[in-house]
Structures are given as C-alpha cells and as structure tokens.
Design an enzyme around this catalytic site. Structure first.
Site, PDB file in Angstrom:
ATOM      1  CB  SER A  45      -0.950   0.013   1.204  1.00 29.41           C
ATOM      2  OG  SER A  45      -0.231  -0.074   2.424  1.00 29.41           O
ATOM      3  CB  THR A  66      -2.789  -4.276  -0.027  1.00 26.08           C
ATOM      4  OG1 THR A  66      -3.233  -3.921  -1.349  1.00 26.08           O
ATOM      5  CG2 THR A  66      -1.322  -3.920   0.123  1.00 26.08           C
ATOM      6  CG  ASP A 146     -20.533  -2.868   5.488  1.00 23.67           C
ATOM      7  OD1 ASP A 146     -21.026  -2.279   4.504  1.00 23.67           O
ATOM      8  OD2 ASP A 146     -19.415  -3.427   5.463  1.00 23.67           O
ATOM      9  NE  ARG A 206      -5.740   1.819   2.915  1.00 18.43           N
ATOM     10  CZ  ARG A 206      -5.223   0.607   3.067  1.00 18.43           C
ATOM     11  NH1 ARG A 206      -4.947   0.162   4.291  1.00 18.43           N
ATOM     12  NH2 ARG A 206      -4.989  -0.173   2.025  1.00 18.43           N
ATOM     13  CG  ASP A 229      -1.567  -0.874  12.689  1.00 17.43           C
ATOM     14  OD1 ASP A 229      -0.430  -0.997  13.185  1.00 17.43           O
ATOM     15  OD2 ASP A 229      -1.876  -1.360  11.579  1.00 17.43           O
ATOM     16  CD  GLU A 234       0.708   4.743   7.797  1.00 23.94           C
ATOM     17  OE1 GLU A 234       1.151   3.776   7.172  1.00 23.94           O
ATOM     18  OE2 GLU A 234      -0.342   4.684   8.478  1.00 23.94           O
ATOM     19  CG  HIS A 251       0.050   0.614   8.115  1.00 24.00           C
ATOM     20  ND1 HIS A 251      -0.185   1.566   7.134  1.00 24.00           N
ATOM     21  CD2 HIS A 251      -0.796  -0.406   7.847  1.00 24.00           C
ATOM     22  CE1 HIS A 251      -1.130   1.125   6.319  1.00 24.00           C
ATOM     23  NE2 HIS A 251      -1.512  -0.075   6.732  1.00 24.00           N
ATOM     24  N   GLY A 254      -1.815  -6.191  10.295  1.00 21.78           N
ATOM     25  CA  GLY A 254      -1.936  -7.383   9.461  1.00 21.78           C
ATOM     26  C   GLY A 254      -0.645  -8.131   9.245  1.00 21.78           C
ATOM     27  CE1 TYR A 255       2.652  -5.002   7.151  1.00 24.09           C
ATOM     28  CE2 TYR A 255       4.864  -4.928   8.035  1.00 24.09           C
ATOM     29  CZ  TYR A 255       3.944  -4.515   7.110  1.00 24.09           C
ATOM     30  OH  TYR A 255       4.307  -3.616   6.144  1.00 24.09           O
TER      31      TYR A 255
END
Length: 355
Positions: A45, A66, A146, A206, A229, A234, A251, A254-255
């Site tokens: 990203s 991503t 949503d 985001r 995060d 950024e 960030h 998701g790592y």
C-alpha cells in the site's frame, strides 16, 4: 521477464524466481524509471500506482499484496491495458487477532465480561466478519454497521447507534472520498460527540478515516482510550498525537507471517493466470512449526496465559514512540520498523481457532 517487487513483500523469491529476474525496491521510493522495462510489478500500500508511474512502462501485470486498493489508480491501469490484482482478506485473521490483543492490553478483564461487553464493528467485510466471529468465541455482544453488507448473525445498526451503544469500536472500512457512504473523516467532531467518553476506539483500517485534529481534541476533552495502527498523514506522525493515544503501532496490524505469505500467494496465483503458468506453489510449505499453546479447551484462559508470548503489542508501541525526532516520527525509522518487523504467527499456528 523482469519483475519489480517491493523489498518488504514476503516469499517473493520462492514464488517468482522461476519466471525471471526479480528486482527488489523500496516501495515508497519506487519511480517510473524502476518499472519502465518491467513486465510485472508487485507492491504494497505504500506505493502509489498511478499514471506517472506506469505510463511509459511495459507492464502487463500489477499485483498488490493488500486488502485495500486506494493506492491503485484503477482507471490508469485500465487505460494502459495493465491487468491487476490485490489480495482481499489475506491478513484479515491477523487484524482480527490484533484488535483482540489491543483490547486485552487496555483492559485485562475484558475476556471475563462476556455479553456485558459490546464490540461495535464499522465495516463488515473480510476483516470485520472475522473479528465478529472471534469476538463471539469470547462471548462478547457484537453489533456492526455496514450499509453494503447484511449478515444474519450480526446486528447491523446505524452508524450513530453503533457509536452510542458500544464499549469499544473497531474500524474496518476502505478509504473512499465519494459515493453514498464516503469514509474519509468518517470519525469527525460530530461522531466523537455521539460516543460515550468510555468507548474505546481502534483504527487499523486507513488513517484518514479519522480526522486527526478532531481526535486529539476529543481525547483532551474525554480522556478516551484510543488504539491507532494507521494515521491520517502517515508516514508523518506527530508527537502531539502520540502523546495522547494509549497504544500506537506502525501499520502492522496485518503483519503476521501467514498474512504476508497469503498476500503474496494470492498475487502469485493471479500472476500465473495472467501469464499462463501453472500455480503450483503453496505458502504453507514455507512456514515453521510453532509451540502449541492452545491445548486446553478454555480459550479465555489460554489467551490470558499466552497472548503476550504470541504477540507483545506493547513492544510495538514502545518501538514506534522511540522513533520520535524533532516533534514527529522519523519517516526513515518508521519505514525501517516495518521493513524489519519480526512477523508474528496467527493463533492457528499455535493450535488456536480461525474465524
């Protein structure tokens, strides 16, 4: 074939070396010259894939490992007849586990609260759905918002209702600036005014979904607990923001090793389809075996005993704060943190549940 790949992508040599020359580059610094004679580009990203980057290239394929696509100029890719693919859901499990870890870090009694704890989830896509399932395993009450998704097992309420009724809110929406439900600055001063001061806010989606200055003012006024995060500007992250936020990470929600490997697997599969190769490789063959923490039946007790060993989120917070220089996070240090991040393992690697 020449393939240009972000240097921080996982297992690129394993997946792509048989197809030609791989040139590894810093994703944030990628230039049109770097990709001018490449046929494939593999990004994260941090790389803005736009007209300026691709217009004079020979690219036939762009793969982004991503979930989101807001860094890809889809119309520019289509105009250049460049096929593209991303990796929706690749790190959804890791992000869901990150959120639960963050909540436990802020409140060590959260696993004991059961239905008395209401988790509000904004965005019920890949990540939101997985988080809802994991939260249900912990006995929490789950509500969501949503406008594009209706799930039978989640109470889908209005945005304002979720703001008002949640003990914690976790954000999992793409960044959009137009349409009927734009998410840019979704959390502004009006949204914060609707939230009880005790409601925890977590953003691992985001950065610009939250209006930073409105958040800072809200924390000054309410003392709200916040986990970030991602950040609006950024990699520019102000010391003023860090000083008021309880938990910050670079960030990396998701790592996980599985998440990053899965993302590369997904763009590898798409690459093979585009170029007519057989997609014969699987990321699971490359993962080491982990200690089996989840051998008992009581999930809550296992997490209380072993969650820090699985993922020490406080260390990530410490490491990011240590990068502050002259009033803001040093951008090179921020990127270095992400580049050298010691990938954690998902709970399933230790024998735990998967949503």
């Amino acid at each position: 074939m020449k393939i240009v790949a972000d240097e921080n992508l996982a297992f690129t040599d394993y997946f792509f070396s048989e197809f030609g020359e791989i040139q590894h580059r810093a994703g944030r610094l990628l230039t049109a010259h770097d990709v001018s004679d490449a046929e494939a580009l593999l990004v994260r990203s941090v790389t803005k894939v736009n007209q300026a980057l691709i217009e004079h290239s020979q690219l036939k394929f762009v793969g982004s490992a991503t979930i989101g696509t807001d860094h890809l100029d889809i119309s520019a890719l289509q105009q250049q007849d460049i096929l593209w693919s991303n990796a929706p859901g690749c790190n959804a499990q890791a992000v869901a586990e990150y959120v639960i870890t963050a909540l436990y870090h802020l409140d060590s009694d959260v696993f004991e609260r059961g239905q008395d704890f209401t988790l509000g989830i904004i965005g019920l896509g890949n990540v939101g759905r997985r988080l809802a399932k994991m939260a249900a395993l912990l006995g929490w009450n789950v509500i969501g918002c949503d406008p594009f998704v209706q799930l039978p097992d989640i109470h889908n309420l209005s945005f304002d209702d979720v703001l008002q009724k949640s003990d914690a809110i976790s954000v999992h929406v793409p960044l959009t600036h137009s349409g009927s439900h734009p998410t840019f600055h979704l959390f502004d001063q009006h949204a914060f005014a609707s939230m009880p001061a005790s409601t925890i806010l977590i953003n691992s989606a985001r950065g610009p979904v939250i209006e930073e200055q409105a958040l800072i003012q809200d924390i000054y006024q309410t003392g709200r607990k916040v986990v970030l995060d991602v950040f609006e500007h950024e990699p520019v992250i102000s010391e003023q923001l860090l000083d008021v936020v309880n938990l910050v990470t670079p960030h990396i929600a998701g790592y996980s090793l599985e998440g990053k490997a899965r993302g590369t697997q997904m763009i590898y599969d798409a690459f093979c389809k585009v170029f007519g190769y057989e997609a014969s490789k699987k990321f699971e063959t490359q993962l080491p075996v982990c200690e089996p923490f989840f051998q008992q039946q009581d999930l809550k007790q296992i997490l209380k005993a072993h969650l820090r060993a699985i993922y020490d989120i406080a260390q990530d917070d410490h490491n990011l704060r240590a990068c502050v220089k002259d009033g803001q996070v040093d951008q090179c240090a921020f990127d270095q943190l992400r580049k050298e991040y010691p990938l954690r393992r998902e709970w399933a690697a230790h024998g735990g549940p998967v949503a």
